[in-house]
Structures are given as structure tokens and as C-alpha cells.
Design a protein around this motif. Structure first.
Motif, PDB file in Angstrom:
ATOM      1  N   UNK A 495       0.844  -1.189   0.000  1.00 49.57           N
ATOM      2  CA  UNK A 495       0.000   0.000   0.000  1.00 49.57           C
ATOM      3  C   UNK A 495       0.875   1.233   0.000  1.00 49.57           C
ATOM      4  N   UNK A 496       0.504   2.253  -0.780  1.00 48.02           N
ATOM      5  CA  UNK A 496       1.355   3.431  -0.883  1.00 48.02           C
ATOM      6  C   UNK A 496       0.955   4.552   0.065  1.00 48.02           C
ATOM      7  N   UNK A 497      -0.131   4.377   0.801  1.00 53.97           N
ATOM      8  CA  UNK A 497      -0.468   5.305   1.880  1.00 53.97           C
ATOM      9  C   UNK A 497      -1.229   4.545   2.959  1.00 53.97           C
ATOM     10  N   UNK A 498      -1.535   5.240   4.066  1.00 49.41           N
ATOM     11  CA  UNK A 498      -2.151   4.560   5.197  1.00 49.41           C
ATOM     12  C   UNK A 498      -3.485   3.928   4.858  1.00 49.41           C
ATOM     13  N   UNK A 499      -4.316   4.648   4.116  1.00 46.27           N
ATOM     14  CA  UNK A 499      -5.649   4.127   3.804  1.00 46.27           C
ATOM     15  C   UNK A 499      -5.576   2.918   2.874  1.00 46.27           C
ATOM     16  N   UNK A 500      -4.686   2.990   1.879  1.00 47.48           N
ATOM     17  CA  UNK A 500      -4.560   1.872   0.959  1.00 47.48           C
ATOM     18  C   UNK A 500      -3.925   0.662   1.638  1.00 47.48           C
ATOM     19  N   UNK A 501      -3.201   0.906   2.730  1.00 53.60           N
ATOM     20  CA  UNK A 501      -2.568  -0.191   3.469  1.00 53.60           C
ATOM     21  C   UNK A 501      -3.562  -1.008   4.284  1.00 53.60           C
ATOM     22  N   UNK A 502      -4.766  -0.491   4.442  1.00 57.82           N
ATOM     23  CA  UNK A 502      -5.769  -1.174   5.269  1.00 57.82           C
ATOM     24  C   UNK A 502      -6.514  -2.217   4.442  1.00 57.82           C
ATOM     25  N   UNK A 503      -5.736  -3.081   3.851  1.00 61.40           N
ATOM     26  CA  UNK A 503      -6.278  -4.126   2.977  1.00 61.40           C
ATOM     27  C   UNK A 503      -6.887  -5.246   3.807  1.00 61.40           C
ATOM     28  N   UNK A 504      -8.058  -5.766   3.438  1.00 64.01           N
ATOM     29  CA  UNK A 504      -8.598  -6.919   4.167  1.00 64.01           C
ATOM     30  C   UNK A 504      -7.620  -8.081   4.168  1.00 64.01           C
ATOM     31  N   UNK A 505      -7.551  -8.776   5.274  1.00 62.38           N
ATOM     32  CA  UNK A 505      -6.621  -9.899   5.382  1.00 62.38           C
ATOM     33  C   UNK A 505      -6.982 -10.995   4.379  1.00 62.38           C
ATOM     34  N   UNK A 506      -5.978 -11.571   3.720  1.00 63.65           N
ATOM     35  CA  UNK A 506      -6.237 -12.560   2.660  1.00 63.65           C
ATOM     36  C   UNK A 506      -6.376 -13.974   3.208  1.00 63.65           C
ATOM     37  N   UNK A 507      -7.331 -14.169   4.093  1.00 60.42           N
ATOM     38  CA  UNK A 507      -7.460 -15.470   4.759  1.00 60.42           C
ATOM     39  C   UNK A 507      -7.740 -16.596   3.777  1.00 60.42           C
ATOM     40  N   UNK A 508      -8.584 -16.323   2.778  1.00 56.87           N
ATOM     41  CA  UNK A 508      -9.064 -17.405   1.906  1.00 56.87           C
ATOM     42  C   UNK A 508      -8.665 -17.215   0.454  1.00 56.87           C
ATOM     43  N   UNK A 509      -7.691 -16.334   0.200  1.00 50.83           N
ATOM     44  CA  UNK A 509      -7.330 -16.038  -1.180  1.00 50.83           C
ATOM     45  C   UNK A 509      -5.813 -15.973  -1.306  1.00 50.83           C
ATOM     46  N   UNK A 510      -5.165 -17.113  -1.528  1.00 50.82           N
ATOM     47  CA  UNK A 510      -3.693 -17.120  -1.641  1.00 50.82           C
ATOM     48  C   UNK A 510      -3.167 -16.180  -2.717  1.00 50.82           C
ATOM     49  N   UNK A 511      -3.965 -15.883  -3.705  1.00 49.45           N
ATOM     50  CA  UNK A 511      -3.516 -14.989  -4.766  1.00 49.45           C
ATOM     51  C   UNK A 511      -3.281 -13.580  -4.252  1.00 49.45           C
ATOM     52  N   UNK A 512      -3.864 -13.256  -3.096  1.00 48.39           N
ATOM     53  CA  UNK A 512      -3.679 -11.918  -2.528  1.00 48.39           C
ATOM     54  C   UNK A 512      -2.559 -11.885  -1.483  1.00 48.39           C
ATOM     55  N   UNK A 513      -1.743 -12.948  -1.435  1.00 52.26           N
ATOM     56  CA  UNK A 513      -0.609 -13.001  -0.500  1.00 52.26           C
ATOM     57  C   UNK A 513       0.677 -12.758  -1.284  1.00 52.26           C
ATOM     58  N   UNK A 514       1.216 -11.533  -1.269  1.00 48.98           N
ATOM     59  CA  UNK A 514       2.451 -11.282  -2.028  1.00 48.98           C
ATOM     60  C   UNK A 514       3.644 -12.079  -1.523  1.00 48.98           C
ATOM     61  N   UNK A 515       3.735 -12.270  -0.193  1.00 50.16           N
ATOM     62  CA  UNK A 515       4.875 -13.009   0.369  1.00 50.16           C
ATOM     63  C   UNK A 515       4.466 -13.543   1.734  1.00 50.16           C
ATOM     64  N   UNK A 516       4.547 -14.845   1.896  1.00 53.29           N
ATOM     65  CA  UNK A 516       4.187 -15.442   3.183  1.00 53.29           C
ATOM     66  C   UNK A 516       5.397 -15.364   4.115  1.00 53.29           C
ATOM     67  N   UNK A 517       5.367 -14.412   5.033  1.00 56.20           N
ATOM     68  CA  UNK A 517       6.492 -14.167   5.939  1.00 56.20           C
ATOM     69  C   UNK A 517       6.199 -14.657   7.352  1.00 56.20           C
ATOM     70  N   UNK A 518       5.204 -15.498   7.499  1.00 55.56           N
ATOM     71  CA  UNK A 518       4.851 -15.956   8.844  1.00 55.56           C
ATOM     72  C   UNK A 518       6.006 -16.658   9.533  1.00 55.56           C
ATOM     73  N   UNK A 519       6.763 -17.448   8.805  1.00 56.52           N
ATOM     74  CA  UNK A 519       7.884 -18.155   9.418  1.00 56.52           C
ATOM     75  C   UNK A 519       8.931 -17.196   9.962  1.00 56.52           C
ATOM     76  N   UNK A 520       9.233 -16.140   9.202  1.00 58.41           N
ATOM     77  CA  UNK A 520      10.227 -15.169   9.653  1.00 58.41           C
ATOM     78  C   UNK A 520       9.749 -14.435  10.893  1.00 58.41           C
ATOM     79  N   UNK A 521       8.495 -13.996  10.889  1.00 61.65           N
ATOM     80  CA  UNK A 521       7.985 -13.277  12.057  1.00 61.65           C
ATOM     81  C   UNK A 521       7.911 -14.176  13.280  1.00 61.65           C
ATOM     82  N   UNK A 522       7.527 -15.428  13.084  1.00 61.52           N
ATOM     83  CA  UNK A 522       7.472 -16.358  14.210  1.00 61.52           C
ATOM     84  C   UNK A 522       8.865 -16.585  14.792  1.00 61.52           C
TER      85      UNK A 522
END
Length: 624
Positions: A495-522
Motif C-alpha cells: 500500500x502506498x499510503x495509510x488508507x490503501x494499506x488497510x487491505x482486508x486480510x487474505x485469509x481465503x485467497x492465496x492470490x492476494x498473498x504477495x509473500x508469506x512471511x509468517x515463518x520469519x515473524x514467528x
């Protein structure tokens, strides 16, 4: 490429337990320690310069002996003021040096960057040791009930209904504050496994009050949870479920303004003679009023009003008090635009309001956390007396964006007229960071929120070089402060600004996951949780040049060395920066690594953007 050689070690002090007491009372004497590397030079004399009631004093320091190539000195500070300010004066050869929280100088320096030792109690332990996960409720998750058309909350009259997976977020249009995706508090409760698996243990909710926008900073009342989020019952359920897992939950409160639909403002607008009219700033003829940034929907609160202080803070049913008590039991507040609260023109009640809120919060729950937003140079407002820490971008986020800046055509750079950050080298990152962190006491610095991005900013993945978000996350989790993960960071959302960054979480749409970083954050949350040096250790910078930053977090028992490279690099640390025992430990694999990075003694090589953290032995102290 040629190897970069680091400058040698320099005299060092910070507010950690190696160098200063972690708790001190007014009127006590505090013993402060300075260490000087033998490789730097021999100090013939050292003084502690402290400020008492505005007047500088000098106290001679005594040598404690040497260990691992460092000479240690100690001086006693009489704590005569609630915030004791000090620096060290070092005589070496024919030269005098001043050491303050910004660094070492061979000239006189202002008092602003002096070290600070505060007598105020530190924030709760869970805040300093925790990892925060920020949730924007409308975009986090629809509950199972909310996804059922028969039981879903109908869109309110102000809203533009949106489909969770297919409707694009409008980052800058008339619809931006009105898009309604229908996330609710029950949806958060249903995803606590996700939050906990990341290792986060503090949930920070942006406002949950009824409003006429998706951001809800324009509250229409402070007495209820928005029914669109599930109402009061949903908040009780969420907090109870979080507490059962050992998680904390913090709310977000606007002490600077209400919404124009708020019951107080509506009465004030209708009746110039009402008590509520005094809660706001109206013109003499009652035809206009002050508002946050001139936005009419956000009328500014007038903290000169005794009635407002009662209603907002002191009453048992006030918004400050009500939500910290059963059955809601929030664990603290983040105060929105804390830097603007109580300030208008010649009126400055900011610290008075902060003190009022803090005293009320701590009377209800001494273990509650109280943070405040201050997007600019926050240190002057954050002594530790009231706000435990700041949600600020000046000392970490902004310089980090500049160091890791990519080639995005345009990002909102914190409201500036610039198209984005200037790209800077590591030297300028460190100079900016130290400049804007220096005036915080050590306790406050550990309790500040460190964020790569938030609901009010562009996303790091858009701003930074490819892979830069992970490099930034390493710094966020290892520098002093509370790491803040904005929901969606773990999926590399953009997202290029705060409002555009408030994207709904991509729980059920892998196509909307640019990079799965869960392992790194964990892995990073686990590293920080398992290494006391990362939540209480001092910090000593080893290298800041061009593409590479390196520092070590230290205690007497253990240390963590962090090296971050934004590009291919070859670095030799100078002799004396690490002890022989620490250098030997670098033969072991790092505790965390991303990208191609290796260590061979004091020699580090990165094949491209990379970062690593090694667990090392702690600092050896001189024998008593």
C-alpha cells in the motif's frame, strides 16, 4: 568487492543494567558506569557532569579495573530531580571528550542529548518484553456469523458495502473512509490462534466505538462498542479469550477530539449554553469550531473544561476508566495524537492532561500500559511520568524507510510533500536514529513502539527494496523498543499510503498473498522472547557504513550480535569491538538468518540483502 573496515571501539555508556540502576528513587544516589576501550586510548581522568536544578556539577569518577580490553569507571549521581540528566567528560592525553546519548564529541554539546535517568516507575514488564499485533477491526476478519448473509450486520447508512476478497481498497477517494468490509471483534477472537502462532502477545485494537467511518476515530459515543463489531459482548468475549491464552489487549482512545456525531458535540452544537459547549472550541457566535487538521467531522476537545475532565477521565463511567474495569478489562490504552491533545495556539495543557489520564489509569490498574501517539520528535513530551512510551516514527521508521528505500514511484512519506524518502546510507540512518532517540530515558526508549508501518502509513513492502521488509523486521525486533506488527505484514501486504494499506486480510485467497512471511515473524518473536539481551540489554553500535548496520545488545550473561546488509557487502570489524569469547562463538550458526550471510571471526560477508543474529557470551565485568 573490497572489504569495509570498521573504526575501532569507542567509550560507551547506556541506560541498561550494565551501566546504570534500573530503578531509582528521588533523593537516592545512583552509581553510573562508563567503559573505555584500551584500543581507543588511556583516560587519565573521568568526570560525571550532571545537572541539578538547572545547574551543572562535576563529580570525579573512580577506576574499577579492566576486563576484556575495557577500562571501567564509576561515579555517583545524586538524584535531585525527577529526571536526572548527565554526561561523561573524559580526559585522554591533551584532549577532552564529551560522551552523551548521541555519541562521543571533542567539543561542547547541548544538554538536550544528555543521558536521562528517570525516577518514575517503568511500564509493565509485559509491555517491555512483548510483541504487539495491531488490528484494524474492519479489515481483519469477518466472524463466521458475519459471513452468513442471514446474520451478518447490515451496512450502516453512511457506508459503501464492499466484498472482502474482490472489492479494491480506495486509498484516496471520497469513498476511502466509507468503505465497509464488515470485520468484527468476533472475527478477531476466531483468529487468536493465528496471532499467537506468530508469537505476538499484545493485541492493539484501533477504535471500537460507534462512528460514521471505517476507521472509527470519529466516535459518536464512548459508552458502547459499535454494534457493527458485535457490541459490548464481543469485546468482553475477545478480552476473556485473549487473557485465557496469556495475551494482553489494548484499546485506542482519541483524547484530542470526538466525532461530530458524538452526543456531547450534538448537544454543544444545539445549545451554546450547555455544559457540553464548553467541551469544544467554538467561535464567539457559535458558528464555527476548531477541528483536528480542520476536518469538520473531528471537533477538537477543550481540556480547559472541568466538565470534560470529569466526563472523559474522572467519572467511574468515563471512557478512560470504564473499559479498563470488569467486564471489559482492557490492559491499557494507546492515546491517539497524544502530541496534539490539550494544545491549541497559546494554550498548552498537554502534560497536564497526560498526568490526569495517567493517574486515573494507574489508580484502576497499576499494571496497565499507557502509550501515546507523537509522530514528530516525541522525546520532549515523554519523560516517563505519564505516557510509558510513544508511538512515534521519527527515530526508527522514517530513517529505516530511507535506508531501505526501493524504487516505488510514490509513497506517502508521513505527510511530507515529498514523493518518498531520500535514500540514505547506514551512517545517516544511525545519526538520525541516535539524534531522535537520545532524549528518551532508557526506560521510555524500551517502551516506545517500533513499527515498520502502521494503519496510518504506507506498507514497508511497497516502500522498501525487494526483501527489505524482512531486513527491517530484524531491526524492529532487535533494537530497543516494542516491535509492532500491523496485521497483514506477515503476508507482505502492500500500500502506498495509510488508507490503501488497510487491505482486508487474505485469509481465503492465496492470490492476494504477495509473500508469506509468517515463518520469519514467528522466528523473530521467538528470538526476542528467548534472549534477555533483546528486551533489557544495552546497545553498542559496531558498524554503520553504506549498506551495512551492525550492533550488539549486551548483558553480563549473554549478548546478541545483529548484522543487516541491504546489498552485497564484505565487512571486517575492528579489533576490540568483540571479546575473544564472543568472536569464538561466531563459529556457531546464527540464531536467526535471512538471505546469504556468513561470519568468520570478525569478518562478515553478505551475498545480497541479508541479515543475521548470533547469540554470544555476555560482557565480562572487572573483578570486585
Amino acid at each position: 568487492m573490497p572489504a569495509a573496515h570498521t573504526a575501532g571501539p569507542l567509550p560507551h555508556h547506556d541506560g541498561s543494567g550494565l551501566h546504570a540502576p534500573q530503578r531509582v528513587e528521588l533523593g537516592e544516589a545512583a552509581r553510573l558506569r562508563l567503559r573505555i576501550p584500551e584500543a581507543w586510548g588511556h583516560a587519565s581522568r573521568v568526570w560525571l557532569r550532571s545537572v541539578h536544578d538547572g545547574e551543572p556539577r562535576y563529580t570525579a569518577a573512580a577506576g574499577l579495573g579492566t576486563a576484556d580490553g575495557w577500562a571501567w569507571w564509576e561515579a555517583e549521581l545524586a538524584v535531585t530531580n525527577p529526571v536526572a540528566r548527565y554526561r561523561f567528560l573524559i580526559e585522554a592525553g591533551q584532549q577532552y571528550w564529551s560522551l552523551n546519548a548521541q555519541g562521543l564529541f571533542n567539543r561542547d554539546v547541548s544538554d538536550y542529548a544528555d543521558f536521562r535517568l528517570a525516577t518514575y516507575p517503568a511500564g509493565p514488564e509485559w509491555l517491555r518484553r512483548g510483541t504487539m499485533y495491531q488490528v484494524f477491526p474492519d479489515r481483519f476478519a469477518r466472524s463466521s456469523a458475519g459471513q452468513n448473509p442471514a446474520s451478518a450486520h447490515p451496512a450502516p447508512d453512511w457506508a459503501v458495502p464492499c466484498d472482502w476478497d474482490t472489492t479494491a481498497v480506495q486509498g484516496a477517494s471520497a469513498q476511502t473512509p466509507l468503505q465497509f468490509y464488515g470485520g468484527d471483534l468476533h472475527g478477531i477472537t476466531e483468529h487468536l490462534d493465528h496471532i499467537q502462532e506468530l508469537g505476538a502477545d499484545i493485541i492493539y485494537l484501533t477504535p471500537f466505538f460507534p462512528a460514521r467511518s471505517n476507521h472509527r476515530y470519529d466516535a459518536s459515543t464512548f459508552t458502547a462498542v459499535d454494534p457493527l463489531l458485535g457490541g459490548d459482548e464481543a469485546l468482553v468475549e475477545l478480552v476473556e479469550a485473549a487473557h485465557a491464552r496469556g495475551l494482553k489487549v489494548m484499546g485506542d482512545l482519541t483524547a484530542n477530539h470526538s466525532g461530530d456525531a458524538h452526543e456531547w458535540f450534538q448537544r454543544a452544537l444545539a445549545d451554546p449554553g450547555s455544559e457540553e459547549a464548553g467541551y469544544y472550541y467554538f467561535s464567539a457566535d457559535h458558528s464555527s469550531y476548531e477541528a483536528w487538521y480542520g476536518v469538520p467531522s473531528l471537533p477538537k476537545l477543550n481540556w480547559a473544561s472541568a466538565g470534560l475532565r470529569e466526563k472523559f477521565v474522572l467519572d467511574d463511567d468515563s471512557p478512560v476508566a470504564r473499559w479498563l474495569r470488569p467486564p471489559f478489562d482492557l490492559d491499557g490504552w494507546r492515546i491517539d495524537v497524544g502530541n496534539m491533545t490539550g494544545r491549541l495556539g497559546v494554550t498548552d495543557l498537554n502534560q497536564e492532561v497526560a498526568r490526569l489520564i495517567a493517574e486515573r489509569v494507574r489508580a484502576i490498574n497499576p499494571d496497565a500500559a499507557l502509550l501515546a501517539e507523537a509522530t514528530n520528535d516525541a522525546a520532549p513530551d515523554f519523560s516517563g511520568e505519564h505516557w510509558h512510551g510513544a508511538m512515534t516514527y521519527s527515530n526508527f521508521t522514517r530513517p529505516l524507510w530511507a535506508w531501505l528505500a526501493g524504487d516505488a514511484g510514490h509513497v506517502n512519506f508521513f505527510g511530507t510533500p515529498l514523493a518518498g524518502p531520500n535514500r540514505i546510507d547506514a551512517e545517516d540512518f544511525l545519526a538520525t536514529h541516535q539524534d531522535l532517540a537520545a532524549a528518551f530515558s532508557w526506560n521510555v526508549r524500551q517502551q516506545n513502539m517500533n513499527a515498520l508501518n502502521s494503519h496510518d502509513t504506507a506498507r514497508a513492502a511497497t516502500v522498501m527494496i525487494d526483501g527489505g521488509q524482512q531486513l527491517g523486521a530484524v531491526l524492529m525486533f532487535t533494537l530497543p523498543g516494542v516491535p509492532v506488527v500491523f496485521a497483514g505484514d506477515e503476508f507482505g501486504l502492500k500500500g502506498d499510503n495509510g488508507e490503501f494499506s488497510r487491505t482486508p486480510m487474505p485469509w481465503n485467497d492465496p492470490a492476494r498473498v504477495p509473500a508469506d512471511l509468517r515463518g520469519a515473524y514467528t522466528a523473530l518473536t521467538a528470538l526476542r522472547r528467548d534472549q534477555p539481551a533483546l528486551t533489557g540489554g544495552g546497545i553498542r553500535w559496531l558498524h554503520a557504513q553504506g549498506d551495512v548496520l551492525a550492533f550488539v545488545r549486551e548483558t553480563a550473561d549473554s549478548a546478541v550480535l545483529v548484522v543487516v546488509a541491504r546489498a552485497a557487502a564484505d565487512v571486517h570489524l575492528a579489533a576490540g569491538l568483540l571479546s575473544d569469547r564472543q568472536l569464538a562463538a561466531l563459529a556457531l550458526p546464527p540464531a536467526f538468518a535471512v538471505g546469504d550471510i556468513t561470519a568468520a571471526g570478525a569478518h562478515f560477508r553478505a551475498g545480497g540483502p541479508a541479515a543475521a543474529a548470533w547469540v554470544l557470551p555476555g560482557v565480562t565485568l572487572p573483578a570486585p
